[in-house]
Design a protein around this motif. Structure first.
Motif, PDB file in Angstrom:
ATOM      1  N   ALA A   5       1.839   4.865 102.281  1.00 14.18           N
ATOM      2  CA  ALA A   5       3.220   4.595 102.702  1.00 14.18           C
ATOM      3  C   ALA A   5       3.324   4.157 104.154  1.00 14.18           C
ATOM      4  CB  ALA A   5       4.069   5.848 102.473  1.00 14.18           C
ATOM      5  N   GLY A   6       2.234   3.669 104.721  1.00 13.37           N
ATOM      6  CA  GLY A   6       2.236   3.348 106.145  1.00 13.37           C
ATOM      7  C   GLY A   6       2.709   1.964 106.502  1.00 13.37           C
ATOM      8  N   GLY A   7       2.902   1.093 105.498  1.00 12.72           N
ATOM      9  CA  GLY A   7       3.275  -0.282 105.800  1.00 12.72           C
ATOM     10  C   GLY A   7       2.098  -1.097 106.316  1.00 12.72           C
ATOM     11  N   HIS A   8       2.339  -2.354 106.613  1.00 11.27           N
ATOM     12  CA  HIS A   8       1.369  -3.326 107.147  1.00 11.27           C
ATOM     13  C   HIS A   8       0.282  -3.690 106.125  1.00 11.27           C
ATOM     14  CE1 HIS A   8      -0.036  -5.693 110.547  1.00 11.27           C
ATOM     15  NE2 HIS A   8      -1.273  -5.365 110.193  1.00 11.27           N
ATOM     16  N   PHE A   9      -0.477  -2.701 105.651  1.00 10.50           N
ATOM     17  CA  PHE A   9      -1.504  -2.949 104.633  1.00 10.50           C
ATOM     18  C   PHE A   9      -1.074  -2.471 103.247  1.00 10.50           C
ATOM     19  CE2 PHE A   9      -3.950  -2.432 108.612  1.00 10.50           C
ATOM     20  CZ  PHE A   9      -4.568  -3.679 108.655  1.00 10.50           C
ATOM     21  N   THR A  10      -0.036  -1.654 103.192  1.00  7.70           N
ATOM     22  CA  THR A  10       0.437  -1.078 101.930  1.00  7.70           C
ATOM     23  C   THR A  10       1.965  -1.046 101.960  1.00  7.70           C
ATOM     24  OG1 THR A  10       0.613   1.238 102.660  1.00  7.70           O
ATOM     25  CG2 THR A  10      -1.575   0.468 101.967  1.00  7.70           C
ATOM     26  N   MET A  11       2.570  -0.517 100.911  1.00  6.25           N
ATOM     27  CA  MET A  11       4.015  -0.305 100.960  1.00  6.25           C
ATOM     28  C   MET A  11       4.343   0.660 102.109  1.00  6.25           C
ATOM     29  SD  MET A  11       4.491   1.898  97.433  1.00  6.25           S
ATOM     30  CE  MET A  11       3.496   3.360  97.092  1.00  6.25           C
ATOM     31  N   ASP A  12       5.545   0.518 102.639  1.00  5.89           N
ATOM     32  CA  ASP A  12       5.976   1.394 103.724  1.00  5.89           C
ATOM     33  C   ASP A  12       6.760   2.574 103.163  1.00  5.89           C
ATOM     34  OD1 ASP A  12       8.437   0.268 103.065  1.00  5.89           O
ATOM     35  OD2 ASP A  12       8.610  -0.904 104.921  1.00  5.89           O
ATOM     36  N   MET A  13       7.355   3.374 104.038  1.00 13.21           N
ATOM     37  CA  MET A  13       8.064   4.574 103.582  1.00 13.21           C
ATOM     38  C   MET A  13       9.251   4.230 102.684  1.00 13.21           C
ATOM     39  SD  MET A  13       6.468   7.255 104.657  1.00 13.21           S
ATOM     40  CE  MET A  13       5.075   7.514 105.764  1.00 13.21           C
ATOM     41  N   ALA A  14       9.990   3.190 103.049  1.00 16.47           N
ATOM     42  CA  ALA A  14      11.123   2.773 102.219  1.00 16.47           C
ATOM     43  C   ALA A  14      10.638   2.287 100.857  1.00 16.47           C
ATOM     44  CB  ALA A  14      11.928   1.692 102.925  1.00 16.47           C
ATOM     45  N   GLY A  15       9.542   1.540 100.852  1.00 21.15           N
ATOM     46  CA  GLY A  15       8.987   1.059  99.593  1.00 21.15           C
ATOM     47  C   GLY A  15       8.471   2.187  98.725  1.00 21.15           C
ATOM     48  N   ALA A  16       7.806   3.163  99.353  1.00 22.99           N
ATOM     49  CA  ALA A  16       7.298   4.306  98.594  1.00 22.99           C
ATOM     50  C   ALA A  16       8.446   5.118  98.005  1.00 22.99           C
ATOM     51  CB  ALA A  16       6.428   5.182  99.492  1.00 22.99           C
ATOM     52  N   LYS A  21       7.899  15.893  91.367  1.00 20.24           N
ATOM     53  CA  LYS A  21       8.428  17.117  91.967  1.00 20.24           C
ATOM     54  C   LYS A  21       7.990  17.202  93.435  1.00 20.24           C
ATOM     55  CE  LYS A  21      10.141  18.437  88.027  1.00 20.24           C
ATOM     56  NZ  LYS A  21       9.872  17.202  87.288  1.00 20.24           N
ATOM     57  N   THR A  22       6.788  16.659  93.709  1.00 16.35           N
ATOM     58  CA  THR A  22       6.209  16.699  95.054  1.00 16.35           C
ATOM     59  C   THR A  22       5.648  15.329  95.402  1.00 16.35           C
ATOM     60  OG1 THR A  22       5.566  19.013  94.714  1.00 16.35           O
ATOM     61  CG2 THR A  22       4.509  17.841  96.535  1.00 16.35           C
ATOM     62  N   VAL A  23       5.903  14.877  96.628  1.00 17.03           N
ATOM     63  CA  VAL A  23       5.324  13.630  97.129  1.00 17.03           C
ATOM     64  C   VAL A  23       4.655  13.910  98.473  1.00 17.03           C
ATOM     65  CG1 VAL A  23       5.859  11.355  98.098  1.00 17.03           C
ATOM     66  CG2 VAL A  23       6.851  12.042  95.913  1.00 17.03           C
ATOM     67  N   ILE A  24       3.435  13.396  98.607  1.00 18.98           N
ATOM     68  CA  ILE A  24       2.673  13.534  99.845  1.00 18.98           C
ATOM     69  C   ILE A  24       2.332  12.130 100.341  1.00 18.98           C
ATOM     70  CG2 ILE A  24       0.564  14.435 100.913  1.00 18.98           C
ATOM     71  CD1 ILE A  24       0.490  16.463  98.505  1.00 18.98           C
ATOM     72  N   PRO A  25       2.881  11.697 101.474  1.00 21.91           N
ATOM     73  CA  PRO A  25       2.555  10.362 101.987  1.00 21.91           C
ATOM     74  C   PRO A  25       1.185  10.347 102.654  1.00 21.91           C
ATOM     75  CG  PRO A  25       4.012  11.484 103.516  1.00 21.91           C
ATOM     76  CD  PRO A  25       3.849  12.407 102.331  1.00 21.91           C
ATOM     77  N   CYS A  26       0.557   9.177 102.659  1.00 18.11           N
ATOM     78  CA  CYS A  26      -0.721   9.024 103.356  1.00 18.11           C
ATOM     79  C   CYS A  26      -0.855   7.587 103.837  1.00 18.11           C
ATOM     80  CB  CYS A  26      -1.897   9.409 102.465  1.00 18.11           C
ATOM     81  SG  CYS A  26      -2.174   8.328 101.031  1.00 18.11           S
ATOM     82  N   HIS A  27      -2.014   7.284 104.426  1.00 25.56           N
ATOM     83  CA  HIS A  27      -2.275   5.958 104.992  1.00 25.56           C
ATOM     84  C   HIS A  27      -1.213   5.619 106.042  1.00 25.56           C
ATOM     85  CE1 HIS A  27      -3.981   1.866 104.991  1.00 25.56           C
ATOM     86  NE2 HIS A  27      -4.965   2.372 104.270  1.00 25.56           N
ATOM     87  N   TYR A  28      -0.864   6.618 106.857  1.00 27.67           N
ATOM     88  CA  TYR A  28       0.087   6.425 107.949  1.00 27.67           C
ATOM     89  C   TYR A  28      -0.365   7.284 109.129  1.00 27.67           C
ATOM     90  CZ  TYR A  28       2.682  10.903 107.281  1.00 27.67           C
ATOM     91  OH  TYR A  28       3.058  12.229 107.206  1.00 27.67           O
ATOM     92  N   ARG A  29       0.211   7.013 110.315  1.00 26.62           N
ATOM     93  CA  ARG A  29      -0.077   7.731 111.557  1.00 26.62           C
ATOM     94  C   ARG A  29      -1.456   7.430 112.142  1.00 26.62           C
ATOM     95  NH1 ARG A  29       1.256  13.704 109.745  1.00 26.62           N
ATOM     96  NH2 ARG A  29      -0.059  14.186 111.537  1.00 26.62           N
ATOM     97  N   THR A  30      -2.319   6.739 111.416  1.00 31.38           N
ATOM     98  CA  THR A  30      -3.689   6.512 111.881  1.00 31.38           C
ATOM     99  C   THR A  30      -3.748   5.527 113.035  1.00 31.38           C
ATOM    100  OG1 THR A  30      -4.193   6.614 109.503  1.00 31.38           O
ATOM    101  CG2 THR A  30      -6.031   6.227 111.011  1.00 31.38           C
TER     102      THR A  30
END
Length: 230
Positions: A168-179, A190-199
Motif C-alpha cells: 500500500a505504499g504507492g509508487h511501485f504498488t497501489m497506495d493507501m487509497a487504492g488498497a 476483518k483485519t488489514v495490515i499494510p506493508c511495502h510502505y515507510r521504507t
C-alpha cells in the motif's frame, strides 16, 4: 497465530505448526537492524517468494542456507534460484496449492512485474504473484506487490480471506487509497495490515488514509518484530 512484520514487504507468519517467511529481505533493509536478523529467522519452516525484485529475493540463498527451510514460489523463479545453488525449491503456479505441515498455501495473481538483475539488464522471472494462506480456520491474503486488479473480485469471493496483508505504499504498488478501495470493493476483511510502505521517501509514510477508508475493519499499522496476534 502471530503475524510479524520484518519491514517493507517481508513477514514472518507463525501459524499452525509452521513458521512461514514471506519475501525475506534482511541485508540493507532500512527497517530492520542487523541485530534483529537472528530473531527474524529463528525456527523458520518454509520460505515463500512472491516475485523476483531485489527487495524480495536479495537474501534468498543466504536465508535458505541459514534456516535450512524449503523455498516455494513461481516455477521460473524457483528454477533460476535452484540453478544458483538454492536447495529444496518447489516451483508452482497460479491456482496451485502446496501443503506446508497443517497449512495450505495457494498461489494467486498479482499485477506488478518480476525480474532479477542480469549482466545485460533485468532478467524476467515469470509472473508476479500473491498467496492465500489457510490455517487455524483463517485465510490470510498476502497480496505481494500489486495494483488494484479485477482478479481480486473472484479471489475475494472464492477464497474469502478474513486477513489482508496488502502492499500500500504507492509508487511501485497501489497506495493507501487504492488498497482501501480494493479491500472495500472486493473483500470482506476483518483485519488489514499494510506493508511495502515507510521504507523509502518515495513511499507512503502513514496508513491513515487506509484506516479512514475502512471503517469497521481493524487496520493495524505493523511495527518491526512486534507480533500481531490474531
Amino acid at each position: 497465530m502471530d503475524i510479524i512484520w520484518l519491514g517493507h514487504g517481508s513477514f514472518r507468519i507463525e501459524i499452525e505448526d509452521q513458521i512461514l517467511l514471506v519475501d525475506p529481505w534482511l541485508t540493507g533493509n532500512p527497517m530492520l537492524d542487523d541485530a534483529q536478523h537472528e530473531a527474524a529467522l529463528a525456527g523458520v519452516t518454509q520460505i515463500l517468494v512472491t516475485h523476483g525484485h531485489f527487495d524480495h529475493t536479495q537474501d534468498l540463498k543466504m536465508v535458505a542456507e541459514k534456516t535450512g527451510a524449503p523455498v516455494a514460489g513461481m516455477v521460473e523463479l524457483m528454477g533460476y534460484f535452484s540453478a544458483r545453488g538454492v536447495e529444496n525449491t518447489t516451483g508452482f503456479n497460479k491456482g496451485g496449492t502446496i501443503r506446508c505441515g497443517k497449512v495450505d498455501v495457494t498461489m494467486v495473481p498479482a499485477s506488478h512485474s518480476s525480474s532479477v538483475d542480469g549482466d545485460a539488464g533485468p532478467v524476467y522471472m515469470g509472473a508476479e504473484i500473491g498467496f492465500m494462506i489457510k490455517g487455524e480456520g483463517r485465510t490470510i491474503y498476502v497480496s505481494g506487490d500489486t495494483d488494484i486488479m479485477a482478479d481480486m473480485d473472484w479471489m475475494g469471493d472464492y477464497h474469502k480471506p478474513d486477513i489482508g496483508i496488502l502492499s500500500a505504499g504507492g509508487h511501485f504498488t497501489m497506495d493507501m487509497a487504492g488498497a482501501a478501495y480494493a479491500a472495500k470493493r472486493y473483500f470482506d476483511f476483518k483485519t488489514v495490515i499494510p506493508c511495502h510502505y515507510r521504507t523509502f521517501d518515495a513511499l507512503e509514510q502513514s496508513a491513515q488514509v487506509l484506516i479512514d477508508g475502512l471503517p469497521g475493519v481493524d487496520v493495524i499499522e505493523p511495527e518491526v518484530l512486534k507480533p500481531i496476534s490474531l
